[in-house]
Design an enzyme around this catalytic site. Sequence first.
Site, PDB file in Angstrom:
ATOM      1  N   GLU A 157     -26.611   4.606   2.632  1.00  0.00           N
ATOM      2  CA  GLU A 157     -27.821   4.022   2.076  1.00  0.00           C
ATOM      3  C   GLU A 157     -28.301   4.776   0.846  1.00  0.00           C
ATOM      4  O   GLU A 157     -28.031   5.953   0.652  1.00  0.00           O
ATOM      5  CB  GLU A 157     -28.923   3.927   3.131  1.00  0.00           C
ATOM      6  CG  GLU A 157     -29.431   5.234   3.681  1.00  0.00           C
ATOM      7  CD  GLU A 157     -30.474   4.990   4.773  1.00  0.00           C
ATOM      8  OE1 GLU A 157     -30.059   4.870   5.945  1.00  0.00           O
ATOM      9  OE2 GLU A 157     -31.665   4.944   4.466  1.00  0.00           O
ATOM     10  N   CYS A 174     -32.185   7.470  -5.302  1.00  0.00           N
ATOM     11  CA  CYS A 174     -31.767   8.521  -4.377  1.00  0.00           C
ATOM     12  C   CYS A 174     -30.449   8.097  -3.755  1.00  0.00           C
ATOM     13  O   CYS A 174     -30.364   7.023  -3.157  1.00  0.00           O
ATOM     14  CB  CYS A 174     -32.840   8.697  -3.298  1.00  0.00           C
ATOM     15  SG  CYS A 174     -32.356   9.825  -1.989  1.00  0.00           S
ATOM     16  N   CYS A 219     -23.749  13.343   8.230  1.00  0.00           N
ATOM     17  CA  CYS A 219     -23.994  14.723   7.820  1.00  0.00           C
ATOM     18  C   CYS A 219     -23.740  15.652   8.998  1.00  0.00           C
ATOM     19  O   CYS A 219     -23.990  15.297  10.146  1.00  0.00           O
ATOM     20  CB  CYS A 219     -25.440  14.875   7.348  1.00  0.00           C
ATOM     21  SG  CYS A 219     -25.825  16.503   6.670  1.00  0.00           S
ATOM     22  N   CYS A 255     -29.967  19.312  10.788  1.00  0.00           N
ATOM     23  CA  CYS A 255     -31.408  19.601  10.689  1.00  0.00           C
ATOM     24  C   CYS A 255     -32.162  18.764  11.728  1.00  0.00           C
ATOM     25  O   CYS A 255     -31.900  17.571  11.893  1.00  0.00           O
ATOM     26  CB  CYS A 255     -31.923  19.306   9.285  1.00  0.00           C
ATOM     27  SG  CYS A 255     -31.137  20.338   8.036  1.00  0.00           S
ATOM     28  N   CYS A 309     -34.078  15.322  10.932  1.00  0.00           N
ATOM     29  CA  CYS A 309     -33.403  14.386  10.026  1.00  0.00           C
ATOM     30  C   CYS A 309     -32.590  13.333  10.769  1.00  0.00           C
ATOM     31  O   CYS A 309     -31.805  13.659  11.663  1.00  0.00           O
ATOM     32  CB  CYS A 309     -32.502  15.165   9.075  1.00  0.00           C
ATOM     33  SG  CYS A 309     -31.658  14.121   7.882  1.00  0.00           S
ATOM     34  N   CYS A 353     -34.728   9.198   5.585  1.00  0.00           N
ATOM     35  CA  CYS A 353     -33.319   9.140   5.207  1.00  0.00           C
ATOM     36  C   CYS A 353     -32.477   8.821   6.413  1.00  0.00           C
ATOM     37  O   CYS A 353     -32.610   9.437   7.454  1.00  0.00           O
ATOM     38  CB  CYS A 353     -32.756  10.477   4.750  1.00  0.00           C
ATOM     39  SG  CYS A 353     -33.770  11.516   3.807  1.00  0.00           S
TER      40      CYS A 353
HETATM   41  N1  SAH Z   1     -28.584  17.881   2.657  1.00  0.00           N
HETATM   42  C1  SAH Z   1     -29.483  18.010   1.563  1.00  0.00           C
HETATM   43  C2  SAH Z   1     -29.945  16.693   0.977  1.00  0.00           C
HETATM   44  C3  SAH Z   1     -30.335  15.565   1.890  1.00  0.00           C
HETATM   45  S1  SAH Z   1     -31.896  15.583   2.678  1.00  0.00           S
HETATM   46  C4  SAH Z   1     -30.663  18.882   1.952  1.00  0.00           C
HETATM   47  O1  SAH Z   1     -30.726  19.312   3.085  1.00  0.00           O
HETATM   48  O2  SAH Z   1     -31.474  19.192   1.095  1.00  0.00           O
HETATM   49  C5  SAH Z   1     -33.150  15.492   1.465  1.00  0.00           C
HETATM   50  C6  SAH Z   1     -34.438  16.150   1.882  1.00  0.00           C
HETATM   51  O3  SAH Z   1     -35.147  15.390   2.871  1.00  0.00           O
HETATM   52  C7  SAH Z   1     -34.227  17.527   2.508  1.00  0.00           C
HETATM   53  O4  SAH Z   1     -35.205  18.420   2.052  1.00  0.00           O
HETATM   54  C8  SAH Z   1     -34.401  17.224   3.973  1.00  0.00           C
HETATM   55  O5  SAH Z   1     -34.673  18.389   4.710  1.00  0.00           O
HETATM   56  C9  SAH Z   1     -35.521  16.225   3.939  1.00  0.00           C
HETATM   57  N2  SAH Z   1     -35.692  15.405   5.152  1.00  0.00           N
HETATM   58  C10 SAH Z   1     -34.736  14.868   5.924  1.00  0.00           C
HETATM   59  N3  SAH Z   1     -35.274  14.170   6.934  1.00  0.00           N
HETATM   60  C11 SAH Z   1     -36.605  14.266   6.795  1.00  0.00           C
HETATM   61  C12 SAH Z   1     -37.708  13.746   7.534  1.00  0.00           C
HETATM   62  N4  SAH Z   1     -37.531  13.012   8.614  1.00  0.00           N
HETATM   63  N5  SAH Z   1     -38.940  14.057   7.081  1.00  0.00           N
HETATM   64  C13 SAH Z   1     -39.121  14.806   5.983  1.00  0.00           C
HETATM   65  N6  SAH Z   1     -38.126  15.301   5.246  1.00  0.00           N
HETATM   66  C14 SAH Z   1     -36.881  15.042   5.645  1.00  0.00           C
END
Ligand code: SAH
Length: 342
Positions: free
Chosen positions: A91, A104, A111, A115, A118, A332
């Site tokens: 996406e 974006c 992934c 995290c 996420c 995301c």
């Molecule tokens: N892997 C990379 C890029 C993808 S995520 C990274 O970790 O930076 C892009 C951003 O969105 C990252 O800062 C991630 O921690 C954040 N993110 C992902 N899911 C989220 C959520 N549910 N709420 C807020 N931020 C989120």
Amino acid sequence: MELSALSSRELAELMNELGQPAFRAKQIFEWIHKKSASSFEDMTNVPNKLKEALEEKGYTFVVPKIVEVQESKLDGTKKYLFALSDHQVVESVLMKYKHGNSVCISSQVGCKMGCRFCASTLDGWLRNLEHYEMLEQVYQIQKESGERVSNVVVMGTGEPLDNYENLLLFIRGLSSEEGFHISQRNITVSTCGLVPKIYQLAEEELQITLALSLHASSQEEREKLMPIAKTYEIHQVLDACRHYFARTGRRISFEYSLVAGVNDSIEDANRLKNLIGDMNCHVNLIPVNPIKERNYKQPNRENILSFQNKLENYGINVTIRREMGRDIDGACGQLRKKYMER
Ligand code: SAH
């Protein structure tokens, strides 16, 4: 072999091999990289004979296909689901701002970083995206929306520094004059903090913005949210960021997802000041986007503002990320996840 994988030089060599005049290479390259062609049929000034010769030699031109679009009624944000040639889906998002349109993109299918908050990582990692699959997300969104894309953020699904070679081809391709020609200053790459790759990236002579997903004010707290913190400690990550700035002159942008009762206290703000107060940087506060698989909540507005205030009073540049497309599958990876569940 995918035609969009070729550099302009490789395309010129191929045309030469096929006994074609040099301008054909330029025509085809522009169809792909400037005019967002999505099939051979789009290339109206390229002779059918040549298209057939290419196909005979095993060249294909199949771009990721838009299979779903969701548009926010609140702010016009559009979410796109792309099907790749192996039927995997990724996406991307188009966000419209006063200063221009931002896309974006995803850098991987799924992934592996894990995290906790996420959605993109819940079903694990399948594969890296090729550089041209990353480029085509930008091209095809510009085509579908009819809006000129001026900024690109690599903040969708995936860890871009875990797909390093393709990321570099993507950045160089997207910013090249002969290609889509977006200034590197308008490209942001977000990473969870793969320290050796940050040092490597610092040597590439790029003008991009590096966004670092910090999300915590101590090693202990970061480990709870981000498994990668066990491999690279917070101080190592911040040293890498200092090095990146020293080497490139590009200010680091820290992402800090605020989670109620987890990392949003005044002590957190104080610790954050001790960690990054000396740096020329920017902090982007992101009220966490709750996913149903986890019990993380956004702090209330008051807490978010006082967290911001505290950092501001310490002289730190800080903004709260405006929530875009709140009425469509926000966080995301949620659109892709829903699609796969269906
Ligand atoms: N892997 C990379 C890029 C993808 S995520 C990274 O970790 O930076 C892009 C951003 O969105 C990252 O800062 C991630 O921690 C954040 N993110 C992902 N899911 C989220 C959520 N549910 N709420 C807020 N931020 C989120």
